[in-house]
Design a protein around this motif. Structure first.
Motif, mmCIF file in Angstrom:
data_model
loop_
_atom_site.group_PDB
_atom_site.id
_atom_site.type_symbol
_atom_site.label_atom_id
_atom_site.label_comp_id
_atom_site.label_asym_id
_atom_site.label_seq_id
_atom_site.Cartn_x
_atom_site.Cartn_y
_atom_site.Cartn_z
ATOM 1 N N ASP A 59 -3.002 -8.377 39.329
ATOM 2 C CA ASP A 59 -2.891 -9.367 40.611
ATOM 3 C C ASP A 59 -2.337 -10.598 39.925
ATOM 4 O O ASP A 59 -2.839 -11.496 39.571
ATOM 5 C CB ASP A 59 -4.450 -9.654 40.950
ATOM 6 C CG ASP A 59 -4.617 -10.493 41.925
ATOM 7 O OD1 ASP A 59 -3.685 -10.961 42.704
ATOM 8 O OD2 ASP A 59 -5.881 -11.068 42.288
ATOM 9 N N THR A 60 -0.904 -10.904 40.371
ATOM 10 C CA THR A 60 -0.252 -11.877 39.909
ATOM 11 C C THR A 60 -0.284 -12.914 40.777
ATOM 12 O O THR A 60 -0.151 -12.620 42.094
ATOM 13 C CB THR A 60 0.865 -11.444 39.880
ATOM 14 O OG1 THR A 60 1.247 -10.466 38.804
ATOM 15 C CG2 THR A 60 1.891 -12.523 39.204
ATOM 16 N N THR A 61 -0.726 -14.158 40.672
ATOM 17 C CA THR A 61 -0.807 -15.373 41.613
ATOM 18 C C THR A 61 0.298 -16.276 40.966
ATOM 19 O O THR A 61 0.385 -16.728 39.975
ATOM 20 C CB THR A 61 -2.209 -16.021 41.212
ATOM 21 O OG1 THR A 61 -3.199 -15.118 41.577
ATOM 22 C CG2 THR A 61 -2.467 -17.204 42.109
ATOM 23 N N PHE A 62 1.341 -16.635 41.878
ATOM 24 C CA PHE A 62 2.160 -17.523 41.768
ATOM 25 C C PHE A 62 1.755 -18.960 42.133
ATOM 26 O O PHE A 62 1.350 -19.147 43.039
ATOM 27 C CB PHE A 62 3.439 -17.229 42.491
ATOM 28 C CG PHE A 62 3.842 -15.674 41.965
ATOM 29 C CD1 PHE A 62 4.949 -15.662 41.102
ATOM 30 C CD2 PHE A 62 3.865 -14.710 42.723
ATOM 31 C CE1 PHE A 62 5.553 -14.423 40.598
ATOM 32 C CE2 PHE A 62 4.357 -13.448 42.231
ATOM 33 C CZ PHE A 62 5.210 -13.444 41.219
ATOM 34 N N LEU A 63 1.832 -19.951 41.269
ATOM 35 C CA LEU A 63 1.490 -21.197 41.523
ATOM 36 C C LEU A 63 2.783 -22.110 41.857
ATOM 37 O O LEU A 63 3.755 -21.644 41.484
ATOM 38 C CB LEU A 63 0.637 -21.862 40.309
ATOM 39 C CG LEU A 63 -0.588 -21.067 39.858
ATOM 40 C CD1 LEU A 63 -1.043 -21.909 38.591
ATOM 41 C CD2 LEU A 63 -1.628 -21.101 40.875
ATOM 42 N N PRO A 64 2.628 -23.040 42.684
ATOM 43 C CA PRO A 64 3.865 -24.002 42.923
ATOM 44 C C PRO A 64 4.211 -24.603 41.608
ATOM 45 O O PRO A 64 3.526 -24.821 40.877
ATOM 46 C CB PRO A 64 3.000 -24.834 43.918
ATOM 47 C CG PRO A 64 1.570 -25.010 43.726
ATOM 48 C CD PRO A 64 1.192 -23.603 43.112
ATOM 49 N N GLU A 65 5.616 -24.998 41.606
ATOM 50 C CA GLU A 65 5.954 -25.641 40.308
ATOM 51 C C GLU A 65 5.691 -27.015 40.360
ATOM 52 O O GLU A 65 5.433 -27.700 41.344
ATOM 53 C CB GLU A 65 7.697 -25.734 40.753
ATOM 54 C CG GLU A 65 8.530 -26.196 39.564
ATOM 55 C CD GLU A 65 9.879 -26.166 39.878
ATOM 56 O OE1 GLU A 65 10.576 -26.680 39.061
ATOM 57 O OE2 GLU A 65 10.370 -25.608 41.012
#
Length: 212
Positions: free
Chosen positions: A107-113
């Protein structure tokens, strides 16, 4: 009012008995398996295998193995930190042992830069860059001074004679002595060969090179 409460209580008892009887009718199955990750080469430890309706559950061991009793048609939830949640229903008509291999998806969660700047203004950043010194800058400056061509020439002219130079000078003096044993010593000012070599050195500019 008492008759109404008694009726409701009776209905609840009948419902509970009906559910309990339905659960007893279902066969008990030993559910076991191994939980692996996407690479399918190593087991995932600490995975929760839970039956919400029955309130039963277990966790996988350090090698990803688990085993627990379940009923036919039980709905299981398989979850672990960092992996997507899975749902599994125990099928009917199987033997008393049901073994599976469960592959969990990450479960990959992409956080904002997030951009982090160490300096509040651009002017302070430029000043810090200009004031920055390269590591070992002091040694680099000393090396540049030591390799200066004018300094190397000066050191070369002031070097004392070494063992090889002393030996050459001694051999030249000895040969000159042998050559002049039976004749008078010649004067360099009257030697035409010496004058020729002197004129050639002037044309080549040897005296200018020595000044440098």
């Amino acid at each position: 009012m008492k008759h109404v409460l008694a009726g409701l209580f009776g209905i609840l008892l009948m419902s509970y008995a009906f559910v309990s009887f339905g659960q007893v009718d279902k066969r008990i199955i030993q559910f076991s398996g191994i939980v692996v990750g996407e690479d399918s080469t190593s087991g995932v430890a600490g995975v929760h295998i839970f039956v919400p309706k029955g309130g039963r559950g277990t966790t996988s061991n350090p090698y990803g193995y688990f085993s627990m009793p379940v009923l036919e048609k039980d709905s299981l939830i398989i979850s672990a930190v960092g992996y997507e949640k899975m749902h599994l229903i125990i099928p009917e008509g199987k033997s008393d042992n049901y073994t599976v291999i469960i592959e969990l998806l990450a479960d990959t969660t992409f956080l904002p830069e997030v951009e982090i700047y160490p300096y509040p203004t651009e002017e302070l950043l430029k000043e810090a860059i200009l004031a920055l010194e390269v590591p070992y800058q002091y040694q680099y400056k000393n090396m540049q001074q030591s390799l200066d061509q004018a300094m190397l020439n000066k050191m070369y002219r002031n070097l004392p004679m070494n063992a090889g130079n002393n030996y050459n000078y001694y051999v030249n003096q000895q040969m000159a002595t042998y050559n002049s044993r039976f004749q008078t010593t010649s004067i360099p000012l009257l030697n035409p060969f010496a004058w020729g070599e002197f004129i050639k050195s002037l044309k080549r500019g040897d005296h200018k090179k020595r000044k440098k």
